[in-house]
Scaffold this motif. Structure first.
Motif, PDB file in Angstrom:
ATOM      1  N   VAL A  27       8.868   7.716 -10.136  1.00  0.00           N
ATOM      2  CA  VAL A  27       9.763   8.716  -9.541  1.00  0.00           C
ATOM      3  C   VAL A  27      10.708   8.046  -8.548  1.00  0.00           C
ATOM      4  O   VAL A  27      11.927   8.266  -8.570  1.00  0.00           O
ATOM      5  CB  VAL A  27       8.937   9.819  -8.843  1.00  0.00           C
ATOM      6  N   ARG A  30      13.629   5.953  -9.915  1.00  0.00           N
ATOM      7  CA  ARG A  30      14.735   6.673 -10.565  1.00  0.00           C
ATOM      8  C   ARG A  30      15.881   6.921  -9.582  1.00  0.00           C
ATOM      9  O   ARG A  30      16.955   7.367  -9.984  1.00  0.00           O
ATOM     10  CB  ARG A  30      14.229   8.010 -11.130  1.00  0.00           C
ATOM     11  N   VAL A 237       9.669  17.743  -5.288  1.00  0.00           N
ATOM     12  CA  VAL A 237      10.978  17.535  -4.666  1.00  0.00           C
ATOM     13  C   VAL A 237      10.861  17.522  -3.149  1.00  0.00           C
ATOM     14  O   VAL A 237      11.428  16.652  -2.471  1.00  0.00           O
ATOM     15  CB  VAL A 237      11.988  18.606  -5.132  1.00  0.00           C
ATOM     16  N   SER A 253      20.005  16.253  -2.957  1.00  0.00           N
ATOM     17  CA  SER A 253      18.949  17.098  -3.524  1.00  0.00           C
ATOM     18  C   SER A 253      18.937  17.064  -5.050  1.00  0.00           C
ATOM     19  O   SER A 253      17.880  17.107  -5.679  1.00  0.00           O
ATOM     20  CB  SER A 253      19.099  18.538  -3.029  1.00  0.00           C
ATOM     21  N   ALA A 254      20.120  16.959  -5.657  1.00  0.00           N
ATOM     22  CA  ALA A 254      20.190  16.901  -7.123  1.00  0.00           C
ATOM     23  C   ALA A 254      19.547  15.620  -7.642  1.00  0.00           C
ATOM     24  O   ALA A 254      18.878  15.629  -8.686  1.00  0.00           O
ATOM     25  CB  ALA A 254      21.645  16.986  -7.583  1.00  0.00           C
ATOM     26  N   ASP A 255      19.731  14.518  -6.917  1.00  0.00           N
ATOM     27  CA  ASP A 255      19.105  13.250  -7.319  1.00  0.00           C
ATOM     28  C   ASP A 255      17.585  13.335  -7.227  1.00  0.00           C
ATOM     29  O   ASP A 255      16.865  12.825  -8.087  1.00  0.00           O
ATOM     30  CB  ASP A 255      19.612  12.111  -6.438  1.00  0.00           C
ATOM     31  N   GLU A 257      15.751  16.057  -7.471  1.00  0.00           N
ATOM     32  CA  GLU A 257      15.272  16.934  -8.551  1.00  0.00           C
ATOM     33  C   GLU A 257      15.242  16.192  -9.880  1.00  0.00           C
ATOM     34  O   GLU A 257      14.285  16.340 -10.666  1.00  0.00           O
ATOM     35  CB  GLU A 257      16.164  18.176  -8.644  1.00  0.00           C
ATOM     36  N   LEU A 258      16.253  15.398 -10.154  1.00  0.00           N
ATOM     37  CA  LEU A 258      16.285  14.629 -11.396  1.00  0.00           C
ATOM     38  C   LEU A 258      15.161  13.596 -11.424  1.00  0.00           C
ATOM     39  O   LEU A 258      14.503  13.416 -12.448  1.00  0.00           O
ATOM     40  CB  LEU A 258      17.635  13.926 -11.537  1.00  0.00           C
ATOM     41  N   CYS A 260      12.316  13.801 -10.089  1.00  0.00           N
ATOM     42  CA  CYS A 260      11.014  14.473 -10.226  1.00  0.00           C
ATOM     43  C   CYS A 260      10.884  15.291 -11.511  1.00  0.00           C
ATOM     44  O   CYS A 260       9.879  15.981 -11.695  1.00  0.00           O
ATOM     45  CB  CYS A 260      10.794  15.409  -9.033  1.00  0.00           C
ATOM     46  N   SER A 261      11.858  15.204 -12.390  1.00  0.00           N
ATOM     47  CA  SER A 261      11.904  16.104 -13.543  1.00  0.00           C
ATOM     48  C   SER A 261      10.723  15.966 -14.498  1.00  0.00           C
ATOM     49  O   SER A 261      10.408  16.889 -15.242  1.00  0.00           O
ATOM     50  CB  SER A 261      13.214  15.891 -14.313  1.00  0.00           C
ATOM     51  N   GLU A 262      10.044  14.808 -14.484  1.00  0.00           N
ATOM     52  CA  GLU A 262       8.934  14.603 -15.414  1.00  0.00           C
ATOM     53  C   GLU A 262       7.565  14.716 -14.751  1.00  0.00           C
ATOM     54  O   GLU A 262       6.540  14.463 -15.381  1.00  0.00           O
ATOM     55  CB  GLU A 262       9.075  13.230 -16.088  1.00  0.00           C
ATOM     56  N   ARG A 264       4.271  16.396 -13.643  1.00  0.00           N
ATOM     57  CA  ARG A 264       3.499  17.498 -14.195  1.00  0.00           C
ATOM     58  C   ARG A 264       2.191  17.681 -13.426  1.00  0.00           C
ATOM     59  O   ARG A 264       1.698  16.757 -12.781  1.00  0.00           O
ATOM     60  CB  ARG A 264       3.185  17.237 -15.678  1.00  0.00           C
TER      61      ARG A 264
END
Length: 294
Positions: A27, A30, A237, A253-255, A257-258, A260-262, A264
């Protein structure tokens, strides 16, 4: 001494094996300006100069000038190898997450006094379920080769022979497990020969968590942020934002979120479905309680 001697801020993830350290590293890397080695762990680098030491429980006194210079040079090389140079020097971060470091935090801090730390703790009952699979895992050639690239040349024969013996012992084992896997604590070899695999996994988790906790209690609090695996996967996030603030990372914040997108949550609670022996619970209970697991 500042991190500018390396060219990036070292950020060390400390956690027992199977505590989510890989996930957290992935994470973080990224994010722009954050990178790591292109392999799982670099325990061979950390052990260079202490190769023959029986366990991973190194003390600060083992971080001799020669050993420290060698390890620091490996960190410095990542700045150029992984393409961090285009970023301003104070916006570069090198992530490292070798799980054996949970047994030798004072050694790591002696080598990298400018480092900051993320202390990641996961419920030990879930760790047992995951670690058991790694002790019994089949040979993975691509994984092995990716790590072999970072074995110091003078240590190649030593580790190749040890690896072969460990694999041979697995074929003779009644539970089809390696004789050694993960962070090596004092007495682990003897315990593996006498106790169940689950008991060894439980003891390994306790030793890693307690050793790290003890070291961090003696360290400047501004150098350490502690998070729980369960909290991170449930609210990634926000937790990542707190890590970014801790290391001084200028984030969007958008970075986050991206990045952390995977993440689970499906691995939370898996081990708690198992009926663990009372002996295992007795081993883990003080540490589970200390970290809020009931």
């Amino acid at each position: 001494m500042t991190y500018k001697q390396i060219g990036a801020q070292p950020l060390i993830i400390i956690g027992a094996g199977r505590s989510g350290t890989n996930m957290l590293r992935d994470v973080l890397t990224r994010l722009q300006g954050v990178d790591t080695w292109p392999c799982d762990e670099i325990n061979y680098i950390w052990r260079h100069g202490n190769r023959d030491y029986e366990t991973d429980e190194f003390g600060a006194e083992q971080a001799t000038p020669g050993i420290s210079s060698f390890i620091r040079a490996q960190f410095k090389s990542i700045v150029t190898e992984q393409g961090l140079l285009p970023y301003p020097e104070d916006e570069r971060y090198i992530i490292e997450k070798t799980c054996a470091n949970s047994l030798r935090v004072p050694f790591v801090d002696a080598v990298l006094p400018e480092a900051k730390y993320i202390f990641l703790v996961r419920d030990g009952r879930d760790v047992i379920a995951s670690a058991r699979k790694r002790w019994q895992a089949p040979l993975n050639i691509p994984y092995l080769l990716s790590k072999a690239k970072y074995v110091p040349k003078s240590d190649l024969y030593y580790y190749a022979s040890r690896y072969l013996l460990n694999r041979l012992s697995k074929t003779a084992s009644t539970d089809k497990a390696l004789s050694v896997w993960g962070p090596k604590f004092e007495g682990m070899k003897e315990m593996s020969a006498q106790e169940s695999l689950d008991y060894v996994c439980a003891s390994q988790w306790v030793r890693c968590v307690e050793s790290s906790q003890s070291a961090f209690q003696k360290m400047d609090k501004s150098k350490v942020i502690s998070i729980r695996y369960e909290e991170f996967v449930s609210n990634p996030v926000d937790v990542l934002a707190s890590i970014a603030q801790f290391i001084g990372f200028r984030h969007d914040s958008a970075d986050l979120e991206l990045a952390c997108s995977e993440v689970r949550t499906e691995s939370v609670g898996k081990g708690q479905a198992d009926a663990l022996e009372q002996a295992l619970l007795d081993v883990m209970l003080p540490t589970l309680t200390r970290h809020g697991y009931t």
